[in-house]
Design a protein around this motif. Structure first.
Motif, PDB file in Angstrom:
ATOM      1  N   HIS A  87      -7.708   5.366  -3.824  1.00  0.00           N
ATOM      2  CA  HIS A  87      -8.266   6.767  -3.640  1.00  0.00           C
ATOM      3  C   HIS A  87      -7.885   7.733  -4.558  1.00  0.00           C
ATOM      4  O   HIS A  87      -6.529   7.925  -4.392  1.00  0.00           O
ATOM      5  N   PHE A  88      -8.656   8.467  -5.204  1.00  0.00           N
ATOM      6  CA  PHE A  88      -7.931   9.694  -6.046  1.00  0.00           C
ATOM      7  C   PHE A  88      -8.709  11.085  -5.433  1.00  0.00           C
ATOM      8  O   PHE A  88      -9.878  11.253  -5.175  1.00  0.00           O
ATOM      9  N   ARG A 120       0.908  -1.029   0.126  1.00  0.00           N
ATOM     10  CA  ARG A 120       0.011   0.004  -0.147  1.00  0.00           C
ATOM     11  C   ARG A 120       0.873   1.159   0.148  1.00  0.00           C
ATOM     12  O   ARG A 120       2.015   1.336   0.762  1.00  0.00           O
ATOM     13  N   ILE A 121       0.475   2.233  -0.801  1.00  0.00           N
ATOM     14  CA  ILE A 121       1.176   3.372  -1.041  1.00  0.00           C
ATOM     15  C   ILE A 121       0.497   4.540  -0.634  1.00  0.00           C
ATOM     16  O   ILE A 121      -0.738   4.665  -1.209  1.00  0.00           O
ATOM     17  N   ALA A 138       2.443   0.054 -11.180  1.00  0.00           N
ATOM     18  CA  ALA A 138       2.268   1.236 -12.379  1.00  0.00           C
ATOM     19  C   ALA A 138       1.119   0.771 -13.038  1.00  0.00           C
ATOM     20  O   ALA A 138       0.372   1.908 -13.354  1.00  0.00           O
ATOM     21  N   PHE A 139       1.157  -0.167 -13.814  1.00  0.00           N
ATOM     22  CA  PHE A 139       0.208  -0.752 -14.820  1.00  0.00           C
ATOM     23  C   PHE A 139      -1.324  -0.424 -14.213  1.00  0.00           C
ATOM     24  O   PHE A 139      -2.043   0.010 -14.770  1.00  0.00           O
ATOM     25  N   LEU A 140      -1.787  -0.998 -13.079  1.00  0.00           N
ATOM     26  CA  LEU A 140      -2.634  -0.880 -12.540  1.00  0.00           C
ATOM     27  C   LEU A 140      -3.064   0.655 -12.207  1.00  0.00           C
ATOM     28  O   LEU A 140      -4.193   0.988 -12.350  1.00  0.00           O
ATOM     29  N   GLU A 141      -2.248   1.444 -11.636  1.00  0.00           N
ATOM     30  CA  GLU A 141      -2.514   2.928 -11.381  1.00  0.00           C
ATOM     31  C   GLU A 141      -2.806   3.556 -12.583  1.00  0.00           C
ATOM     32  O   GLU A 141      -3.710   4.474 -12.596  1.00  0.00           O
ATOM     33  N   VAL A 142      -2.000   3.325 -13.769  1.00  0.00           N
ATOM     34  CA  VAL A 142      -2.277   3.981 -15.043  1.00  0.00           C
ATOM     35  C   VAL A 142      -3.577   3.739 -15.357  1.00  0.00           C
ATOM     36  O   VAL A 142      -4.233   4.888 -15.665  1.00  0.00           O
ATOM     37  N   THR A 143      -4.005   2.482 -15.439  1.00  0.00           N
ATOM     38  CA  THR A 143      -5.443   1.957 -15.913  1.00  0.00           C
ATOM     39  C   THR A 143      -6.639   2.640 -14.964  1.00  0.00           C
ATOM     40  O   THR A 143      -7.329   3.043 -15.607  1.00  0.00           O
ATOM     41  N   LYS A 183      -5.471  13.049  -9.023  1.00  0.00           N
ATOM     42  CA  LYS A 183      -4.006  12.769  -8.012  1.00  0.00           C
ATOM     43  C   LYS A 183      -4.512  11.566  -7.329  1.00  0.00           C
ATOM     44  O   LYS A 183      -5.302  11.483  -6.612  1.00  0.00           O
ATOM     45  N   THR A 184      -3.265  10.689  -7.203  1.00  0.00           N
ATOM     46  CA  THR A 184      -3.605   9.429  -6.422  1.00  0.00           C
ATOM     47  C   THR A 184      -3.371   9.965  -5.003  1.00  0.00           C
ATOM     48  O   THR A 184      -2.530  10.741  -4.404  1.00  0.00           O
ATOM     49  N   ILE A 185      -4.121   9.347  -4.119  1.00  0.00           N
ATOM     50  CA  ILE A 185      -4.134   9.591  -2.456  1.00  0.00           C
ATOM     51  C   ILE A 185      -3.359   8.371  -2.005  1.00  0.00           C
ATOM     52  O   ILE A 185      -2.607   8.558  -1.431  1.00  0.00           O
ATOM     53  N   ASP A 186      -4.033   7.241  -2.174  1.00  0.00           N
ATOM     54  CA  ASP A 186      -3.367   6.034  -1.822  1.00  0.00           C
ATOM     55  C   ASP A 186      -3.685   4.686  -2.821  1.00  0.00           C
ATOM     56  O   ASP A 186      -4.670   5.034  -3.445  1.00  0.00           O
ATOM     57  N   PHE A 187      -2.724   3.767  -2.909  1.00  0.00           N
ATOM     58  CA  PHE A 187      -3.073   2.826  -3.940  1.00  0.00           C
ATOM     59  C   PHE A 187      -2.549   1.644  -3.365  1.00  0.00           C
ATOM     60  O   PHE A 187      -1.283   1.472  -2.749  1.00  0.00           O
TER      61      PHE A 187
END
Lengths: 140, 176
Positions: free
Chosen positions: B161-162, A85-86, B70-75, B109-113
């Motif tokens: 969350h974004f 988790r980041i 990164a792939f999951l975040e980009v998608t 913008k990504t808050i958490d992932f």
């Protein structure tokens, strides 16, 4: 006895993706690792500001956490990420390198627990923090 | 009373594909990783084109966990952006040609992932589809799944969350 730090260093530096991102392992010992990634235009996630993509930060965090696990005195071999988790605190300053510090704070026969922090030149305000659980492998 | 004549198919496709291309091609990191998007109507599928620099464990070999994340975040970000830009792209409120010239709208913008690694990523192409679970004015929650050979055998899934881009800067009010 094999030097854990040396093995972990060789392992990290042989990772193709770590090379592609220009990662440098600067410190490693007894469950703690420090990795730096230089700023690069190809890593930009927001073309308007030049801020690097969160995904690139994830990649250094993940590598650094893995290195921390492998350098732990109780780790017998390699590791794989189970969960990571980041939390993104702020945008990294464009042009500045990202430095991540990861600590494997607990390890069992099967699982390793890790925390990490990423900063840029403003070392008092983290860019991101991470928590993860990793597998404990007997081999590499 | 007669309904408006539908636009010719090419016009519709051209507009949607140009907007999606601008969104994806405008981000250097997406190009660096070799990610593309396949569009069917408003549904997007992320495609991670495999190459050797994505390897994280050369002994197995397996895709780097950071590449998967990164792939999951980009998608997630592209799917979320696409869903909130869609009405403006369709209505013409967003000038697609202007977007194609590099004037992109602000992105979330990504808050958490949080990534759940289910099995190791094999050295081959991967696919991902994201679902916007909730899209509020300020925050959004997105789920995403990635697979390789079989759609039902996921190799990773994630939730994030974004923070949504805000339309126009307005004076801050206390307690906002």
């Amino acid at each position: 006895m094999v030097n854990k730090a040396k093995v972990a260093r060789q392992f990290i530096e042989a990772i193709p993706h770590a090379r592609a991102l220009g990662m440098k392992l600067t410190e490693i010992s007894d469950g703690t690792a420090v990795i730096t990634m230089p700023y690069d235009k190809k890593l930009i996630g927001d073309p308007k500001t030049g801020v690097i993509h969160g995904g690139a930060v994830s990649a250094v965090m993940d590598t650094c956490c893995g290195a921390a696990v492998m350098s732990h005195p109780s780790a017998p071999g390699g590791t794989a990420t189970m969960d990571l988790r980041i939390d993104y605190m702020r945008a990294a300053h464009p042009g500045q390198a990202i430095t991540t510090t990861a600590t494997c704070y607990h390890i069992t026969r099967n699982v390793a627990f890790v925390r990490a922090t990423a900063v840029d030149e403003d070392t008092d305000n983290p860019v991101a923090t991470a928590t993860g659980s990793f597998t404990v492998e007997t081999k590499f | 009373m007669s309904r408006q004549r539908p636009e010719p198919m090419q016009v519709v496709k051209q507009r949607r594909d140009a907007a999606l291309n601008a969104l994806v091609e405008g981000v250097p990191y997406i190009r660096f990783l070799g990610i593309e998007f396949d569009r069917r109507g408003d549904e997007l599928t992320g495609l991670l084109n495999f190459n050797d620099t994505q390897i994280g464990n050369p002994f197995l070999p397996a895709i780097h966990g950071g590449v998967t994340a990164a792939f999951l975040e980009v998608t997630s970000i592209i799917t979320l952006s696409w869903s909130f830009l869609w009405p403006d792209i369709e209505s013409g409120a967003i000038d697609v040609e202007q977007m194609a010239r590099g004037d992109l709208p602000n992105l979330p913008k990504t808050i958490d992932f949080t990534v759940d690694y289910l099995r190791s990523g094999l050295p081959r192409d991967a696919y991902a589809r994201a679902t916007v679970s909730r899209a509020g004015r300020r925050y959004a929650s997105v789920r995403v799944e990635a697979w390789q050979d079989n759609r039902s055998k996921l190799f990773a899934q994630a939730v994030g969350h974004f923070r949504m881009p805000q339309p126009t800067p307005k004076p801050e009010t206390p307690g906002d």
